[in-house]
Design a protein around this motif. Sequence first.
Motif, PDB file in Angstrom:
ATOM      1  N   ARG A   7       0.728  -1.266  -0.119  1.00 31.35           N
ATOM      2  CA  ARG A   7       0.240   0.155   0.012  1.00 31.35           C
ATOM      3  C   ARG A   7       0.889   1.234   0.092  1.00 31.35           C
ATOM      4  NH1 ARG A   7      -1.492   4.142  -0.714  1.00 31.35           N
ATOM      5  NH2 ARG A   7      -3.253   5.190  -0.015  1.00 31.35           N
ATOM      6  N   THR A  18      -1.748  10.958  -9.970  1.00 31.10           N
ATOM      7  CA  THR A  18      -3.031  10.641  -9.179  1.00 31.10           C
ATOM      8  C   THR A  18      -3.856  11.903  -8.687  1.00 31.10           C
ATOM      9  OG1 THR A  18      -1.635  10.178  -7.067  1.00 31.10           O
ATOM     10  CG2 THR A  18      -2.230   8.221  -8.449  1.00 31.10           C
ATOM     11  N   SER A  25      -8.338   6.138   3.338  1.00 30.16           N
ATOM     12  CA  SER A  25      -7.240   5.612   3.283  1.00 30.16           C
ATOM     13  C   SER A  25      -6.698   5.406   2.017  1.00 30.16           C
ATOM     14  CB  SER A  25      -7.223   3.910   3.695  1.00 30.16           C
ATOM     15  OG  SER A  25      -7.658   4.031   5.134  1.00 30.16           O
ATOM     16  N   GLN A  26      -7.402   6.064   1.068  1.00 31.32           N
ATOM     17  CA  GLN A  26      -6.840   5.958  -0.169  1.00 31.32           C
ATOM     18  C   GLN A  26      -6.675   7.590  -0.798  1.00 31.32           C
ATOM     19  OE1 GLN A  26      -5.943   3.264  -1.934  1.00 31.32           O
ATOM     20  NE2 GLN A  26      -6.386   1.818  -0.306  1.00 31.32           N
ATOM     21  N   ASN A  58      -1.502   9.382  -4.270  1.00 31.03           N
ATOM     22  CA  ASN A  58       0.031   8.920  -4.229  1.00 31.03           C
ATOM     23  C   ASN A  58       0.698  10.348  -4.489  1.00 31.03           C
ATOM     24  OD1 ASN A  58      -0.045   6.316  -3.151  1.00 31.03           O
ATOM     25  ND2 ASN A  58       0.045   5.334  -5.324  1.00 31.03           N
ATOM     26  N   GLU A  92     -11.960  10.571   0.858  1.00 32.11           N
ATOM     27  CA  GLU A  92     -11.779   9.010   1.173  1.00 32.11           C
ATOM     28  C   GLU A  92     -10.726   9.037   2.622  1.00 32.11           C
ATOM     29  OE1 GLU A  92     -12.978   6.221  -0.023  1.00 32.11           O
ATOM     30  OE2 GLU A  92     -13.761   7.542  -1.711  1.00 32.11           O
TER      31      GLU A  92
END
Length: 451
Positions: free
Chosen positions: A76, A404, A362-363, A366, A360
């Motif tokens: 992750r 991202t 946890s996402q 990046n 969100e």
Amino acid sequence: MTAPVAHAQSDRSASVTCPPSLTDVATCYTGQDVNDAYYAIAIPKAWNGSLVVHAHGGPDLGDGSDPERSVDDLDRWAVMVKQGYAWAGSSYRRGGYGTRMAAEDTENVRRLFVRQFGKPQRTYVHGQSWGGDVAAKVVEMYGSKAGPYDGAMLTSGVLAGGSRGYDYRVDLRVVYQYYCQNLPRPSEPPYPLWQGLRADSTMTAAGLRARLQECTGYTSPPQERTALQQRNLSDILAVTHVPERTLESHLRFATFTFRDIVAKRLGDRNPFSNKGVWYSGSHDDKTLNAGVERFTADPAAVRDLSYDSDLTGKVAIPIVTMHAIDDPTAFVEHEAAYRATLEGAHRSRYLVQTFTHESEHSQLSNSEYANSITALDTWVRTGNKPTPQMIATSCPAFDRVYGTGCFYDPNFHPAPYASRVNPRQGGLNWPAMTATQEKAWSRISGVGIAP
């Protein structure tokens, strides 16, 4: 006062195949320390000489350490390794609550890394979600100016601490039961709702989902819900301010994790209260407040939970935080609580907080994670504290690599924690622990306390 850190049984980790995201990027290792905590380590082939030590969220509720957890975390957070940082993460010695335990295991894996691979040029601790609380505790326990950590990065952190950070889940637990009356059912043995669930209950997460569906129809399209289901769902959401898409996960926590905290960590004592809370937003607030279950916390239980998980603000190294403004799990107001804690300790000079227009937990992007760790590293190396605007401005360069997106809002400031979560009557007034009480708490929690 810090917990002693045990040395690993062996300074020989096993070399393993890296996750696919790090193929040809790093060399990876796994092992298990003397406390039986599994861990994973990655060293990039183009190592910049610095280390990120990761504290994972949760907590997971298994009895032992999960050998897959640290490997999954490495996958992750592969972005850290791709940025050139070595990475080390512990699965913790057991599941269940225990912030100091997790902080100790996080420090354990750092020490193990140093013994095997040498002292890094700089070391950063990164915590995500509940791991943000763990990493913040690492900073307070081990992060002195002359200590092993140079900085901290806290993302989506549960930074209000355990003694108040779960109050909105306390409210969810009692409001849910008022409307649904199926946790427990009238035909089942009763228990006070602050326990979350009876210690001997065999209910599973699937069983909880079934009861939530039975009461609210939350997984069904609105047109397929009964009128009562829709009203129950609307009232629960309006009163608790829990987002519909994370209702189930919050109720799981208020059921199973509360049971873990109360039954396994606090000796069946109650750390939660809803004294003085006026619930509003339902179709009939007066009847709701007259009928909802009420309870007052045991001051000693609150003290012990606070000792384990609350933060003092006594920090001495740079800290960068990042939080989605619309985080549906750890509300962004946790950041206001953390800033107030550091301001109370006159340490806010060590803190830079950033916020993003994301929805969100946890996402997040990046590009932003890479940007934030680099901003922290630059601050540590140069001594020049960045501003939220500076961090936002530097993100596009990383987005050209990761693609991202950059969603920073450098002008955002979260409202006070009490604006989102109903404050309890009584406040945090309890005596400090005696040495005997610390030893008793240590036996319950599984964390050793230094004399």
